[in-house]
Design a protein around this motif. Sequence first.
Motif, mmCIF file in Angstrom:
data_model
loop_
_atom_site.group_PDB
_atom_site.id
_atom_site.type_symbol
_atom_site.label_atom_id
_atom_site.label_comp_id
_atom_site.label_asym_id
_atom_site.label_seq_id
_atom_site.Cartn_x
_atom_site.Cartn_y
_atom_site.Cartn_z
ATOM 1 N N ALA A 338 0.823 -1.209 0.000
ATOM 2 C CA ALA A 338 0.000 0.000 0.000
ATOM 3 C C ALA A 338 0.856 1.258 0.000
ATOM 4 N N ASP A 339 1.959 1.248 0.753
ATOM 5 C CA ASP A 339 2.816 2.436 0.840
ATOM 6 C C ASP A 339 3.622 2.662 -0.429
ATOM 7 N N ALA A 340 4.058 1.576 -1.073
ATOM 8 C CA ALA A 340 4.947 1.709 -2.229
ATOM 9 C C ALA A 340 4.267 2.368 -3.421
ATOM 10 N N GLY A 341 2.949 2.356 -3.471
ATOM 11 C CA GLY A 341 2.250 2.990 -4.568
ATOM 12 C C GLY A 341 2.101 4.492 -4.418
ATOM 13 N N ARG A 342 2.337 5.020 -3.205
ATOM 14 C CA ARG A 342 2.120 6.452 -2.988
ATOM 15 C C ARG A 342 3.315 7.164 -2.358
ATOM 16 N N ARG A 343 4.357 6.408 -2.031
ATOM 17 C CA ARG A 343 5.544 7.003 -1.415
ATOM 18 C C ARG A 343 6.786 6.406 -2.066
ATOM 19 N N PRO A 344 7.926 7.080 -1.980
ATOM 20 C CA PRO A 344 9.159 6.492 -2.525
ATOM 21 C C PRO A 344 9.441 5.141 -1.879
ATOM 22 N N LEU A 345 9.970 4.206 -2.671
ATOM 23 C CA LEU A 345 10.219 2.864 -2.154
ATOM 24 C C LEU A 345 11.120 2.861 -0.918
ATOM 25 N N PRO A 346 12.209 3.648 -0.879
ATOM 26 C CA PRO A 346 13.023 3.641 0.338
ATOM 27 C C PRO A 346 12.228 4.009 1.591
ATOM 28 N N THR A 347 11.317 4.969 1.454
ATOM 29 C CA THR A 347 10.487 5.366 2.589
ATOM 30 C C THR A 347 9.532 4.249 2.974
ATOM 31 N N ALA A 348 8.927 3.621 1.968
ATOM 32 C CA ALA A 348 7.992 2.530 2.242
ATOM 33 C C ALA A 348 8.697 1.355 2.916
ATOM 34 N N LEU A 349 9.896 1.009 2.456
ATOM 35 C CA LEU A 349 10.648 -0.080 3.068
ATOM 36 C C LEU A 349 11.034 0.247 4.504
ATOM 37 N N ARG A 350 11.440 1.473 4.743
ATOM 38 C CA ARG A 350 11.834 1.867 6.103
ATOM 39 C C ARG A 350 10.649 1.803 7.057
ATOM 40 N N ASP A 351 9.500 2.334 6.627
ATOM 41 C CA ASP A 351 8.361 2.405 7.532
ATOM 42 C C ASP A 351 7.686 1.053 7.727
#
Length: 373
Positions: A338-351
Amino acid sequence: MVRGPLRALLPLLAVLLVGGSACARPAAPPDGAERAVRAAVAAWSARPPAALAAVPLEGWTYEVTSVRRDGARADVRAELRYRLTGYDAAPTGSGRALTLSQDGSGWHVTGDRPAPGALPQLWDQGPVSVVRGDRALVLGASGRSRESLEEVAVVAGRAVPEVSAAWPRPWAGRVVVVVPAGLDAMAALLGRPADSYRGLAAVTTGLVGVSPAPADRVVVNPQAYEGLSEPGRQVVLTHESTHVATRSATTAATPLWLSEGFADWVAYRSTGRTPAEAAPALRRAVGRGELPSALPPNEAFTFGSDAQAMARAYEGAWLACRLIADRWGEAALVRLYADAGRRPLPTALRDALDTDLSALTRTWQSTLREELR
């Protein structure tokens, strides 16, 4: 799409650019003859084609965009809009080119075909059969047996609860499956050469990043689908139904290793298949010492690419999502998607995982060494 025989079709959202000048003159109002043409189209469109008699339709309308008259003939461009009752969250449709002729009683529609550049609809290829299954609506082309359509409905109906268990976020909880007459008919519906789909059992069409997704369709290639075992068919339609469920969370930013790997993870999670059994192409590569240096890039999933390379990409993507679900938990995998579609992948992986791409890749490579020996 499932790796090997399958591939997802994820068209990009169209961007409508509206321009104009402050001093542009307004369009002239239609004259009496044009109004009569438009009225004839409106009256005619109130009656869907006989080929669709069994299809549950609502909101069937032709929105006229242009009229060109030449004596007793008129050529009309229109946008067809409709919904499948109980399945489409918003209207869908396509551009149509209509021909009208005039006689003593007025204007009459004499032809209806796809507009230049628009894709044909299933009924353009002949009468449409309908099978209503448990959580699935199957639309079959002329020539497809009712028995074969009922089998598709049963398999698709089993797929939906599997998807809902893996993707607990809101989605329609039902799917529409289109079964054309054959490979060539499938390719025509999708607007690509038949060779693009040869050997592929199904694809999913729809807009990405739209909530709610208005009109996803799972389109089956009958020849490839019917050549699969029963478990293989279940994997196919579960994978495709996952794309339907996750459509509103999928955008152009979502890496294909995540979208395709997640769909495979859902499709395989209850089958008991081991990595060695379900990832034969990647297992052979690892056995030769060809360990992937990175997670599969988007271009590795391209239609018409090397079959073995694409199989390795799907298998690697599945194993990456399987790893995430096993190590960080299924909820973390869903959040990452869900996060990877709306945020940069590095941010999504971190969170979602408290890691970065390099660390995830190293862990994935270690898993491949251990499980594909």
